[in-house]
Enzyme design. Structure first.
Site, short mmCIF file in Angstrom:
data_model
loop_
_atom_site.label_atom_id
_atom_site.label_comp_id
_atom_site.label_asym_id
_atom_site.label_seq_id
_atom_site.Cartn_x
_atom_site.Cartn_y
_atom_site.Cartn_z
N ARG C 88 0.72 -1.23 -0.03
CA ARG C 88 -0.01 -0.04 -0.11
C ARG C 88 0.97 1.18 0.26
O ARG C 88 0.56 2.38 -0.70
CB ARG C 88 -1.17 -0.06 1.07
CG ARG C 88 -2.33 0.89 0.99
CD ARG C 88 -2.07 2.14 1.70
NE ARG C 88 -1.46 2.07 2.92
CZ ARG C 88 -0.67 2.92 3.48
NH1 ARG C 88 0.27 3.96 2.70
NH2 ARG C 88 -0.16 2.70 4.71
N PHE C 127 8.90 10.94 -2.38
CA PHE C 127 8.17 12.35 -1.90
C PHE C 127 9.17 13.05 -1.00
O PHE C 127 9.07 12.27 0.28
CB PHE C 127 6.81 12.25 -1.63
CG PHE C 127 5.99 13.53 -1.06
CD1 PHE C 127 5.31 14.25 -1.80
CD2 PHE C 127 6.05 13.59 0.55
CE1 PHE C 127 4.75 15.16 -1.18
CE2 PHE C 127 5.08 14.67 1.01
CZ PHE C 127 4.70 15.45 0.17
N THR C 130 9.79 15.60 4.81
CA THR C 130 10.33 15.19 6.07
C THR C 130 11.92 15.43 6.21
O THR C 130 12.65 14.87 5.27
CB THR C 130 9.90 13.99 6.75
OG1 THR C 130 8.56 13.73 6.70
CG2 THR C 130 10.60 13.73 8.15
N CYS C 240 -1.12 17.07 -0.55
CA CYS C 240 -0.47 15.60 -1.07
C CYS C 240 -0.56 14.66 0.10
O CYS C 240 -1.37 13.59 -0.01
CB CYS C 240 0.93 15.75 -1.63
SG CYS C 240 1.31 16.69 -2.71
N GLU C 365 3.03 10.02 8.16
CA GLU C 365 1.78 10.97 7.50
C GLU C 365 0.95 11.72 8.56
O GLU C 365 -0.27 11.75 8.49
CB GLU C 365 0.96 9.95 6.68
CG GLU C 365 1.60 9.36 5.39
CD GLU C 365 1.67 10.23 4.36
OE1 GLU C 365 0.92 11.25 4.21
OE2 GLU C 365 2.69 9.78 3.41
#
Lengths: 386, 386, 386, 386
Positions: C88, C127, C130, C240, C365
């Site tokens: 996932r 992405f 962080t 996002c 997230e």
């Protein structure tokens, strides 16, 4: 009563006898506390009887006080709260919040006047710290004292004051505006002075077998000799709270123990589906958990007593014990109540009464959350109250 | 009221209006429910008013009943319990436990006699299933019916019967000893018949704004036409319980929602340490958790309504929803209460009242544990009650 | 798979088929994910296969993307995470964190260059938000971009970047020091540019079947046309995250569902004391609780999808769903694992693998606590992050 | 290390020194236990070194064993598990499950042969009780012994046996089919005997820094003098489990203490939003709770030691302590891990390693649920295992 890790074997003979006499007193003298709870009354006849038994500040010495061990004192609070938090609150307020500050910070004259009659229950005291707008942050109190000749004049209002409507004397904490920095000072305020009113709070759904009220002070004159001379600043009320919280840490264990015994007996008596409900796994799980949590709370209380006896107890120790043990009593009383099914919602069994009482105990003398932050600051060095 | 995932947008106009009118009714007609709770009284004037509003069994059709959607019915239960579980209990008993079985299993004569006046609140009904020795296992009931000419003679005792002391008629479930296998049958027993007594249970510490009592049946004669003709066996009372539990699954959400709103408002108003307590992380955590749990309970109730409307709702669905939603209300009302500090223990704010009510709701109509085992059996195929 | 409240009946035919095809894919194409987990590898052969199946950003339209419903997209994430959070995560990063911002904020040239090959899995994206010192507060990022002729020069370091070591392109968020106020901008950085290094983080004990790394940027030149033109400020990366968190809210449900099925099967197969352990009350309690929590998480995800489809989904809705559903998966995977006894600690059964994965999912997230505070701010109007 | 209620002041000088030397040993001799965990290896060089330190059964006397206090022994287990449950498991198996039964139930020859070399770590032992089909109910074991001349012939299979693949000798429990009632007996089985195989279990996701395997016994001949002569029946293995569980009750405290220290240090070092995260209320709450639960577990372990030293410890006491303390370590390690954010999922910090280990510890030596039922039976008098 549950003593799974046999702490009784660590007690002195005197401590054991005190437990026995407290239990006998409760069995013999306290009538239908459940009805008192429903009616919102305190059994007033117990006030002098508890004095006679030596239940008020027995851990102090002098002025006829026996100076029992801190463990003995804790056990007493435990036994009183096993009956009802109202009884333990009576003893806590009288002993830890009124007699203690007079004993620790009072003048000889104050001690001689008040300690004997508070000790016997001839007089009743109360402790005026919390204000309507200042619960968790008492140092923001607004009650003020100003010098006026040899007197002080007090103005302000206090609330959530156990026993204020029946008290003869209130230990009132106020900011002394006569002095630079307006330090907090303690005042012995007789409740029959002009300008003092002590309304009862009637609409409580918790700790109903205990009298709670306000203290309103409107231009109340008290002579300078009513000031507690030996303490200045928040240290005064906070040290009283430490004493009272110590008693609560013990008392809550008693409430939980009583719930456990009621639930265990019910579970072994009550049959459903052809056997005692105590024989079902889900009910055993509840009993096992209750017994475990109570045992832990007992060990914490006993160790706290040892630290206090040794002069090593810090307020943060008390915070941990008050916080944990009251939560245990709060949670486990709820489990006990649910084990009793429909019968569990009645005053015929103690768990629901204890359960509702615990909401007050969880909140007063430092809420659960405030104790969390006291411990948090101690562990990190960083205050996080604001 | 909290509707974080905007379920309102899924409602029909009729459903929305019903919510509004229920809220108006409660705001306008229900006076000081907290005092009723303390006094242990139900506001009797509401009984016909609730009937006038159509609050009794509005999801049924015929006999003047409006036949609203299951969602509408659920929303009504939610709004009533947001006020007090006592109001929702009144509507649940009258509608789901008395009118429903007459509607579903009654003769035409029974329907014509009872449904109109129960619907208006002119008559009050109660539901006699639980017995002193048989709570979680009603099929072990001891109440018996025996034929005597054209009559049946009933003997036995029922307890924890909402409204029995004020009821005109009781739906009594008894074992018919006239028939082989002593099947359970339902009887309409007028409470003024000889041999019927309905003592009130006074010592409750929960759901005090609701009347609870016993039903004692000593050689009570009822004519054969008082038997509910269309059902035999435990299916009768169990199908009523499914209806009532459906309403509870919705009602509990209302209690929790009310607690949330009170806590949120208090947290944004009440200042300590120089700011609203709602600005502290530990209090936000409580609000966030309450809002989450309530949202989940709302979604469960709405989905349950859709299944019921579609004829796909199984009793196990109801068990999951009753079990989860009541637990949510029980847990979150406690959190709300603690957020209110000292004020939280009074009847001036609803959370502690809801919190204590939830102990009853957690226990009646299938205890939490029984619903656990119903779901457990459904998931494994293995019954584990015994 | 568990669907206690029959949400399947609410699906479209297309949605149902997508679930079926995802399950078939996992059954047929994913080999021994447990061994991958132990070895700390991702099954690289799946990257193009997942592209072929249309698993990357299927909810977007254009550039060959099918534009399925938000429910369909959510169901896909659920099915992938039922296998492993690594799968996932692969789909989330590629679809929600790389393709989504290009689709939403990119130039036509950027879209044409990247969307087709990211969609097929020919290219892999990552992405970069962080940073080592800035996890929960990304707006404090230190990575900087400065104009140098037609180029930008990037410097900084990013960490905890899923897929960075295998990515062809990184969406890097940096503060543009050329502009007043140093607004955050997004840059498409090909990982073969000079100055880019992407070290793998090897010592993970969670989500081991997923590649995680750093991105170090030392004087990396990218042409101005690599800037995402249509967004400025934290709104870029945060939007996002909203997309990715939406997928996680669904994915976590899948992990929990898989754990439930394994536990239920084990409980009905495994015998101790002469019967299946699923016949013991304490085990039924676990299954009932798992089923309840999963049902609630399912309803929350489905309602979130409806809100998203209707354009009514706010980031705070996603916070509630991500926070709740991941916690559910975290807690229930642990319960499932414990039901499996000794077998539960092995890779032969999925629950412990899911349980350890959930620690990452709980943290990335937006940690659980950050989502608590997002909801808390939404409910009170008061931010409490600091 | 956390000692909030100053239990150190209750220790003897010898006990304090043992703690110090254990800590020095771990600091000096144990290298990168995290890498061992990832690799699934035990640091084999430690086996003799731990023997040299006297870590195997130091609470026993004779045969070169020092006979330290039960508190000292407990503290040692605590310190070993603060490093990793694998180290404590090594000491537990060798000391409590192999040396203890030889010491308690062995012949003089058995003691002389085995105790010295097990004590030094020259030989390694293991304990064969659990079987594939009999985990929580070992008395249903199928492994059988039959007399064959002066020998016994053993057949059966054992699993989840710590150290079986590296053991020189196994204490195997089997039903003696030579005798009426097939009583359980203990056999010392050298692992190089014909018919013994000890496969390693590789796919563990927990306690990976510990070797676990099976023992398969196919027509294994052992001489009669290998029978443990002084015990018959389940009392044999159960008394060993009591010893081992005692060590676990202590060991789990060590794992939790290590997690706490790591979390506290991280919280005071790591800054987000401009200050150490330990200054945020939600993080203080976690630390306060960890400190409380650890303090309770410490007190329980210390009191258990006192009861053991006094000869008053019952197996049910051990059940309560093992159950509570392992749960505490399981829960608190998870909290510690989450406080570390992304860093918390790596082997660079211990909490996630401890957290995964605790799943094994929660399950072995009596699962949490079995201990619940042991305590439940003790409290009600009703067994509810079946």
């Amino acid at each position: 009563m549950l003593d799974y890790f046999d702490m009784e074997s660590t007690l002195s003979e005197e401590e054991r006898m005190l437990v026995d006499s407290a239990r006998s007193f409760i069995d013999g003298e306290v009538e239908d506390i459940g009805q008192h709870w429903i009616d919102g009354t305190f059994p007033m006849d117990l006030i002098p009887k508890m004095g006679e038994m030596g239940f008020y500040a027995p851990n102090l010495e002098g002025y006829g006080l026996p100076g029992v061990s801190e463990t003995a004192y804790g056990l007493l609070m435990r036994e009183l709260e096993a009956c009802d938090s109202g009884l333990r609150s009576m003893a806590s307020v009288q002993g830890a919040l009124v007699m203690y500050p007079i004993h620790a910070f009072g003048s000889d004259a104050q001690k001689e006047e008040w300690l004997p009659k508070l000790g016997t229950g001839e007089a009743v005291g109360c402790f005026g710290l919390t204000e309507p707008e200042h619960g968790s942050n008492p140092s923001a109190m607004e009650t003020r004292a100003e010098a006026d000749g040899d007197d002080y004049v007090l103005n302000g209002s206090k609330t959530w004051i156990t026993n204020s409507p029946i008290a003869d004397v209130a230990v009132v904490w106020a900011k002394d505006h006569t002095e630079e920095g307006t330090p907090v000072r303690g005042f012995l305020v007789e409740t029959d002075r002009d300008g003092v009113t002590t309304n009862k709070i009637d609409e409580k759904l918790s700790l109903r077998a205990s009298i709670t009220g306000e203290i309103s002070l409107q231009d109340v004159h008290v002579p300078a000799e009513n000031v507690l001379p030996e303490v200045t600043g928040m240290k005064g009320p906070l040290s009283c709270l430490t004493q009272a919280r110590y008693g609560i840490a013990w008392g809550a264990v008693g409430a939980a123990m009583d719930c456990f015994e009621v639930a265990r007996e019910y579970a072994t008596d009550r049959e459903q589906f052809g056997k005692p409900i105590g024989g079902f796994q889900m009910q055993q799980q509840k009993l096992a958990e209750m017994a475990t949590q109570i045992t832990l709370a007992q060990l914490l209380a006993h160790r706290l007593a040892d630290l206090k006896e040794a002069g090593e107890m810090r307020p943060q120790h008390v915070s941990m014990a008050k916080r944990n043990n009251v939560r245990t009593a709060r949670d486990q009383s709820r489990i006990a109540r649910e084990m009793l099914g429909g019968n569990g919602i009645t005053a015929d069994y103690s768990p629901m009464r204890h359960m509702t009482n615990m909401e007050t105990v969880y909140t007063y003398e430092g809420t659960h959350d405030i104790h969390t932050l006291i411990i948090g600051e101690d562990l990190t060095g960083i205050p996080a109250y604001q």
